[in-house]
Structures are given as C-alpha cells and as structure tokens.
Design a protein around this motif. Structure first.
Motif, mmCIF file in Angstrom:
data_model
loop_
_atom_site.group_PDB
_atom_site.id
_atom_site.type_symbol
_atom_site.label_atom_id
_atom_site.label_comp_id
_atom_site.label_asym_id
_atom_site.label_seq_id
_atom_site.Cartn_x
_atom_site.Cartn_y
_atom_site.Cartn_z
ATOM 1 N N UNK A 185 57.176 -70.266 18.872
ATOM 2 C CA UNK A 185 57.688 -71.421 19.596
ATOM 3 C C UNK A 185 57.752 -72.675 18.716
ATOM 4 N N UNK A 458 51.354 -59.792 14.243
ATOM 5 C CA UNK A 458 51.007 -59.272 15.565
ATOM 6 C C UNK A 458 51.596 -60.168 16.636
ATOM 7 N N UNK A 459 51.390 -61.479 16.464
ATOM 8 C CA UNK A 459 51.865 -62.396 17.497
ATOM 9 C C UNK A 459 53.387 -62.368 17.601
ATOM 10 N N UNK A 462 54.435 -59.240 19.302
ATOM 11 C CA UNK A 462 53.931 -59.222 20.681
ATOM 12 C C UNK A 462 54.779 -60.141 21.558
ATOM 13 N N UNK A 463 54.968 -61.375 21.078
ATOM 14 C CA UNK A 463 55.685 -62.359 21.886
ATOM 15 C C UNK A 463 57.163 -61.990 21.997
ATOM 16 N N UNK A 466 57.458 -59.252 24.462
ATOM 17 C CA UNK A 466 57.245 -59.736 25.834
ATOM 18 C C UNK A 466 58.475 -60.486 26.337
ATOM 19 N N UNK A 467 59.095 -61.269 25.452
ATOM 20 C CA UNK A 467 60.298 -62.003 25.859
ATOM 21 C C UNK A 467 61.411 -61.010 26.178
ATOM 22 N N UNK A 471 58.255 -60.297 30.214
ATOM 23 C CA UNK A 471 56.870 -60.352 30.653
ATOM 24 C C UNK A 471 56.331 -59.047 31.207
#
Lengths: 517, 165
Positions: A185, A458-459, A462-463, A466-467, A471
């Motif tokens: 972000x 990882x982030x 992961x994010x 999820x996007x 979710x």
C-alpha cells in the motif's frame, strides 16, 4: 553451447579468478577461527561485493562460504571447538580421532568428503534447478505465498530449539520487515510517526526518517551474526591454547575410505542435497541429521563417538552438499535455502540477477558461470585446505583479543559502506543486542533472519492473493500445486505437536539416553 | 542476560499486541478491504499466541533435548567462569557501545582516531597486553581504511588525522 562458452569467458576474467582466490583464503581463515561462522564471513563480505562485477560478487560469496564450512572442521578436530555450527555435529568424533593420534586422517576426511560433497551438491543444483524452473513458471501469488510460508515453517521445524520459540523469532523477523514504506500500500508503518509529537524531538525525527526506508538487511545480518559474536566473546573465557602437533599426509588413505564407505558418502550427499534444497534448512542441520542417520544405520554403531570415520564421512559429505543445494530455492524463488543464501539473495538483487524461474532462460550464461564457480571452488578447496591445515597451528594461535577488535571495526566500516549512512551502523549495534539476547534465551537467530529476509515477499504475495480473492481464503487451497504446498506447510506446523503427543503416549524408556559427559 | 521464559513470553505478548494495535490504526486503502494493516495484525496476533505459549512452557521439552545434545558435543564449562562479579555480564554491551561511539564520533574525530580508540578499548577489554593492543590499534584502522577508502571508495571521514593515501 554458446552460453557455456560465454560462461567460461565470464569466469575466466582475471577479476573473477583473483576474487575466487582471495575470497577462498578469507573464508578458510575466518571459518577456522572459533566463533567466526561461515554466515558471519559472508555477511562481512557483502559490503565488499557491492564494488565487484556481478559474477565476481557471486563468486566471492560461493567460494568463501564453501571454504568456511570446511575450515570450521579444523578447530573442531584439533581443539574440540567447532569453528562453524555446521561442524558441531561431528566435532566430538573428529576430536576423538585426534586423541587417538589420527588427526591427519580426520582432517583429511573432512577435506576430501567436503570437496566431493560440494561437487555432488553442484551437480544436483545443475540438474534440479532448471527442471524446477519449468514448473515454477506456472506459479501464481498463491503458490509463492505458500512456498515462502513453507520456507519459514521449515526453518522453525529444524531449529535446534523449541518450535514455539522458533516461530516467535520468525514472527519478530516478519515484524521487522514491516517497518518502512516498502509495502503493497505504500503506507509508512512503525516509523514512530504513529506517535504524534514524538517526531518533534530531533533524535526521534532522525530515527523516523531513517526507518521510512525500512530496516536494511545487511546491517541487521552483520549485527545478528558478527556484533553478537563479539559480545559473546566479551563474557566467555578464552579457548584453550592449541597443543603443538606434527601432522602426517592429509590425503593418505582417503581413497581407501571412499571405497570402504560408498553408501555412507552417497547417503550423506543425498541427505545434504534434500535438506539444503528445502527452503530454510541449511548445512548445519544437514550435518546433524546425516550424523544421526549414519549412526542409526551403521553396522557398528557402538564405535560412534570413539573416533570412528564412518559418521565423519557421511556428515562431512552432507554439509557441503547442502551448501550448494541451498542455492536451488534461492535462485528459483528468491527463498533462501539457509542463512548464507539469505545473504546471497540480497547480492543477487543488487547485481541485477533477480531470482526467479526466468533467470535460467534470460541469464543462462550467468547461471552456468555460477555452477562453474562452485566446481572451481570445491576443487580449489583441496590444495588450499591442505595448506590451511598445515598453517592451522599458527592461525589458531592468533589471540582472540586481536581478532575480535578487528571484527568490530569491520562491522562499523562494512555497515556504513552499505549506504554511506551512519544510521546503518547504529542498526548493526541494535541487532547485535537483539541477537545476543535471543541466543542467550534459546530463540534461534536463523529463524529471525529468514523472517526479515522473506517478510516483504510473504506479505506481497499474501496481500496480493487476498486482494485477488476478495478477502476469501478458499482460493489459497484451490489450485493443485498450492494445495500440496499448503498441506506441506500445515504438516510442518502439526509435526512438533505430533512428536510431542507420541512421546507422551509411548513409554519413557524409548527416549534416547543422554550421553555421559 | 539469561531471562526466564516467564519474562520473555509476556514480553512477546506485549510486542505482538502493540504491533497488532499499531497495525489496526493504519489508514486503509480507499475502495479496498485489504490494506497495509492486515499483515502486522496477523503477525501481531501470532506473536501474542506464541508469547503466551512460551510463558506457559509449551515446547520446553524440545529445547531441553537440544541443549543436552549440544552440551554433549561441546567443551565442559571451565570452573573459572563462576568467579566473575555481578557486573561482568555488562561487558557484553561494550561492542554495541563502541559502534554507537563510532556513529557519534566519526564525523568529528575522523575515521582513524575513532577506529583506533575502538580497537584499543576492545582489545584491552579482552585482556590483550599493551604490546599487542597498541600496534593493533594503529595497523588495523590503517588497513581497513586502505581497503574501504582506497579500493572500495567508501567515503570515510578524514577528521583530524587524514591518511597519507
């Protein structure tokens, strides 16, 4: 074919050859000094590699780490102090051989089977990596997330400590990786800006501004491995002086041993390759596991610990094979196979050799050059290793009060050199304290390092996943490969619980008796 | 600096809670459910869980086994270790303190003087004789300066005592 010739040309450049030689000598000396590990040797070398050509930089890391893993055996054999953690598994065995007057045979085994193991590991790297690259081209963020997560879980599973503490250490590493603006972000996180008014004070403003870019990996690694080691030296007694000893022929009898223990050697190589290629588990783990396997399947297990060459052959063959195989996940996915490749990945990015499956098609000549450097380093290991063993009595006599001050100075100059920023030096100091405190309290530092190195990966995955799934967690398990990887990861989590439960159920007598001291 | 699990465990719980709380306060990305706050919150929650388990002594069995294994492979501790006073453990803080001294002093004193005093302090603390410590604190900074400033072109500040090269 042209790429192979191009690779030869790359490696034959004078700066690369000189780098290999100098880095080898550096690795041998640092590895042989008790307390200075192979990882630390690599971490201190990184600031230097910034100023080298890409191939020379990688060559420096490969050759110094291969040499350091071997030469860690020297003080283990002569003083019963493992020079690197990778030697700790068989230090007792090697020292028992020294006490029986077979120091040269023990050192010869370490040297000969290390070199052979390194070459076997390189061949495995050569075969496995391009084959896996084909598969990896189809990976999406879901697979990458699970793979990175699996790497983190493996690191905690193999840590020689409580798995809960290892996971905690890894989570702290992930938290450190959160610091700064480098997240999907682009929001500044944990940069002290959360506390309004604090950044009015000049000191905190300075810290906050520097944290915005995130915690740099190299100063953190230098702090965790080198500074904390100097801290440990301050509170531990000096190692005992080395008794003078004349050594006979180093390689005499090694060929007979090779013929006598072919199965052990092959098994050591394979174990090393598998453990090395697993993300997160490295050479030290390979040596421990190989030694245990060797003892378990030996025809004469009662001889283990009394100066028996069998276990030495197997674990010596294993740790150097693991070192080369550790590059498989590093090159393919950017996931470190062990702490040394965790450092190497940073160098790969810095030099434009971004890890990924396309590396093998787009930069094929550089990859061939990398294999060649591995082979050269492992061949060079034999003559340089013999010289090092001969000189060991002199090198090991260097007092700690002369080595450690130089190490701390290298930490200061090296961390500063990363970005010409004094904040990095302070960062190194802070991570030194963190590393020292964690080590003292049984939290494995290697898990922390993997967390820091892999946090952003990882982030990111992961994010992004999820996007993509809005979710929803279900798509994480829907694709076949990601389902398999997810199952493996969850198995890693459940495994310690299963062992614990099994032990509770099974009678006490089956537990291994503690060796008498 | 050996702390019991009952101290480090709650410390981790606190750290995790702080991270999760700090993460939850991060501004969301407009028009999206998943923002920069998700990851710190997941990690923070994990740390709280791990910290609680450590405080309760879960997983201690594995650690004891590894310790026994390692102890069997290493030198027995020398009896001399027990003689030290209560402040002996603080010596461990000397290396990071020296690095902080470097950060604060190098721009004013210059690389050579700062480095020489760091080496001198560290080697004397480790019990070197003056005959070893003084030549070392002159030669080591000179060699490091030569390697980093001349070969690698890292701009080390000259300060009061610029090097001849």
């Amino acid at each position: 074919m042209t790429t192979a010739i191009e690779a030869f040309r790359l490696v034959a450049a004078p700066d690369v050859l000189i780098t290999i030689l100098l880095a080898s000598i550096y690795g041998l000396v640092v590895g042989a000094l008790p307390g200075l590990t192979a990882t630390m040797a690599t971490a201190l070398l990184v600031p230097v590699t910034f100023y080298l050509s890409p191939i020379a930089a990688i060559a420096a890391i490969i050759s110094s780490s291969a040499m350091a893993i071997f030469s860690g055996d020297i003080p283990g054999c002569l003083l019963r102090i493992p020079g690197t953690p990778a030697s700790a598994a068989y230090t007792d065995e090697a020292y028992a051989m020294t006490r029986k007057g077979q120091a040269e045979t023990a050192l010869g085994i370490c040297l000969w089977f290390s070199a052979l193991g390194g070459i076997a590991g390189t061949l495995a790297l050569l075969v496995i990596a391009p084959a896996l690259a084909e598969v990896a081209l189809n990976f999406s963020t879901f697979e990458y997330f699970w793979l990175a997560f699996l790497g983190l879980m493996c690191a905690t599973l193999v840590a020689r400590s409580s798995p809960v503490k290892a996971i905690a250490a890894m989570l702290i590493g992930l938290l450190v990786a959160c610091i700064g603006i480098e997240n999907p972000a682009g929001t500044p996180r944990f940069t002290l800006r959360e506390f309004k008014g604090l950044t009015e004070i000049p000191f905190f403003r300075y810290v906050s501004e520097n944290l915005l870019g995130g915690v740099e990996v190299i100063p953190a690694l230098v702090g965790l491995f080198a500074v904390s080691e100097v801290m440990r030296a301050m509170v531990t007694p000096d190692p005992p002086p080395l008794p003078s000893r004349r050594l006979g022929g180093i390689l005499r009898g090694q060929w007979e041993l090779t013929k006598r223990y072919p199965k052990q050697q092959a098994r050591g190589n394979v174990t090393g390759i598998i453990i090395g290629a697993l993300p997160g588990a490295g050479a030290d783990m390979a040596a421990w596991i190989s030694y245990a396997i060797s003892k378990r399947f030996s025809k004469e297990p009662h001889k283990f610990g009394t100066g028996h060459p069998e276990g030495l052959v197997e674990s010596g063959a294993s740790n150097n094979a693991a070192l080369a195989a550790g590059w498989v996940p590093a090159l393919l996915f950017g996931i470190p196979g062990d702490t040394i490749t965790a450092i190497a990945i940073g160098v790969l990015y810095m030099k434009g050799l971004n890890p990924g499956p396309t590396l093998f098609t787009e930069r094929a000549s550089s990859m061939y050059a990398l294999y060649l450097v591995f082979i050269i380093a492992n061949i060079l290991l034999i003559p340089l290793g013999i010289i090092m063993i001969r000189l060991a009595t002199k090198v090991l006599r260097a007092p700690r009060s002369a080595i450690m001050p130089v190490v701390i100075l290298c930490c200061a100059a090296g961390t500063f050199a990363v970005g010409n920023n004094l904040f990095a030096v302070a960062c190194g100091a802070a991570f030194g304290i963190v590393g020292f405190a964690m080590e003292r309290n049984g939290y494995p530092v290697a898990a922390l390092v993997l967390g820091i190195v892999m946090g952003s990966m990882v982030e990111q995955n992961f994010v992004t996943s999820l996007i993509k799934s809005d979710g929803n967690l279900l798509p994480f398990f829907e694709r076949p490969v990601s389902a398999v990887l997810a199952a493996m990861t969850i198995a890693c989590l459940v495994w310690p619980i299963a062992i614990w439960a099994y032990r509770k159920v099974s009678p006490k007598r089956e537990r291994m008796p503690l060796p008498a001291q | 600096m050996h702390l019991s699990d009952r101290i480090t465990g709650p410390f981790l719980v606190g750290l995790g809670a702080l991270a999760a709380y700090g993460g939850s306060r991060l501004p969301p990305v407009p028009g999206q459910q998943i923002g920069p706050n998700v990851f710190p919150m997941v990690v923070g929650a994990g740390l709280v869980l791990c910290g609680a388990m450590i405080a309760l002594g879960v997983g201690r069995v594995f650690e004891e086994e590894a310790e026994a294994d390692l102890a069997a492979h290493e030198n027995p501790p020398s009896p001399a270790e027990t003689r030290h006073g209560p402040l002996f453990g603080l010596r461990a803080l000397i290396p990071p303190a020296l690095l902080l001294f470097y950060v604060l002093a190098v721009d004013r004193l210059g690389f050579f003087l700062t480095a020489a005093s760091i080496v001198l302090t560290a080697s004397k603390t480790l019990g070197a004789s003056w005959r070893l410590a003084i030549p070392l604190s002159i030669l080591a900074p000179a060699a490091i300066h030569l390697a980093f400033n001349k070969l690698l072109r890292v701009p080390l500040p000259p300060g009061f005592l610029p090097m001849p090269w």
